[in-house]
Enzyme design. Structure first.
Site, PDB file in Angstrom:
ATOM      1  N   LYS A 108      -6.637 -54.797 -56.457  1.00  0.00           N
ATOM      2  CA  LYS A 108      -6.610 -56.224 -57.342  1.00  0.00           C
ATOM      3  C   LYS A 108      -7.351 -57.165 -56.725  1.00  0.00           C
ATOM      4  CE  LYS A 108      -2.419 -56.836 -58.201  1.00  0.00           C
ATOM      5  NZ  LYS A 108      -1.009 -57.725 -58.244  1.00  0.00           N
ATOM      6  N   CYS A 138     -15.267 -68.950 -62.371  1.00  0.00           N
ATOM      7  CA  CYS A 138     -15.442 -67.701 -63.205  1.00  0.00           C
ATOM      8  C   CYS A 138     -14.457 -67.034 -63.827  1.00  0.00           C
ATOM      9  CB  CYS A 138     -16.434 -66.753 -62.466  1.00  0.00           C
ATOM     10  SG  CYS A 138     -16.904 -65.238 -63.474  1.00  0.00           S
ATOM     11  N   CYS A 163     -15.744 -64.639 -66.404  1.00  0.00           N
ATOM     12  CA  CYS A 163     -16.342 -63.494 -66.874  1.00  0.00           C
ATOM     13  C   CYS A 163     -16.912 -62.389 -66.154  1.00  0.00           C
ATOM     14  CB  CYS A 163     -17.798 -64.028 -67.486  1.00  0.00           C
ATOM     15  SG  CYS A 163     -19.020 -64.295 -66.400  1.00  0.00           S
ATOM     16  N   CYS A 188     -18.136 -69.621 -60.641  1.00  0.00           N
ATOM     17  CA  CYS A 188     -19.093 -69.580 -61.618  1.00  0.00           C
ATOM     18  C   CYS A 188     -20.365 -69.873 -61.180  1.00  0.00           C
ATOM     19  CB  CYS A 188     -18.576 -70.465 -62.777  1.00  0.00           C
ATOM     20  SG  CYS A 188     -19.875 -70.411 -64.265  1.00  0.00           S
ATOM     21  N   HIS A 203     -22.353 -66.240 -66.949  1.00  0.00           N
ATOM     22  CA  HIS A 203     -21.517 -65.974 -68.280  1.00  0.00           C
ATOM     23  C   HIS A 203     -22.653 -66.451 -69.630  1.00  0.00           C
ATOM     24  CE1 HIS A 203     -20.880 -70.229 -67.447  1.00  0.00           C
ATOM     25  NE2 HIS A 203     -21.188 -70.585 -68.656  1.00  0.00           N
TER      26      HIS A 203
HETATM   27  S1  FES Z   1     -17.663 -67.854 -66.132  1.00  0.00           S
HETATM   28 FE1  FES Z   1     -18.433 -66.097 -64.894  1.00  0.00          FE
HETATM   29  S2  FES Z   1     -20.309 -66.967 -64.391  1.00  0.00           S
HETATM   30 FE2  FES Z   1     -19.741 -68.548 -65.586  1.00  0.00          FE
END
Ligand code: FES
Length: 123
Positions: free
Chosen positions: A69, A86, A88, A97, A101
């Site tokens: 996890k 982040c 994504c 981030c 994304h």
């Molecule tokens: S939300 Fe993953 S790189 Fe921006």
């Protein structure tokens, strides 16, 4: 198969002995057991296939896959004015981030973006 049909037809006739009924019942139980085993194996195979198929659809394609996890924490005092997290799962700076994304959204038509955590502006 003649053996089985002979026992079944004799068991169903009115002059069937107790031994015939016991034999027919044993065959019935064996047939149920075999059917159950086959259904269980087929279901398990389907479950395994579904699990393998979903591997390509993982939300997290490569970040810390050796961990069971992925959990990160951040003290609120360390946030400063703001931090961009982040969501994504494609950032090279995960859990922060790095803008990846945008590339992901262009390539896939997805619409993911970061979580921005900041302090309220004081008046
Ligand atoms: S939300 Fe993953 S790189 Fe921006």
């Amino acid at each position: 198969m003649d053996f089985v049909s002979n026992i079944v037809s004799r068991s169903l006739s009115s002059d069937a002995s107790g031994r015939d009924w016991a034999c027919a019942a044993s065959l019935g139980v064996a047939a149920l057991g075999i059917s159950y085993f086959i259904v269980a194996k087929v279901s398990e195979f389907g479950f395994l296939c579904a699990k393998k198929k979903s591997k390509g659809n993982w939300v997290n394609p490569e970040i810390r896959k050796e961990d069971s996890k992925v959990v990160d924490s951040c003290d609120i005092e360390d946030i400063g004015e703001k931090k961009v997290f982040c969501r994504c799962w494609r950032s090279a700076l995960f859990p922060y981030c790095d803008g990846t994304h945008n590339k992901h959204n262009l390539e896939t038509g997805d619409n993911v973006g970061p979580l921005i955590v900041g302090r309220k502006k004081s008046n």
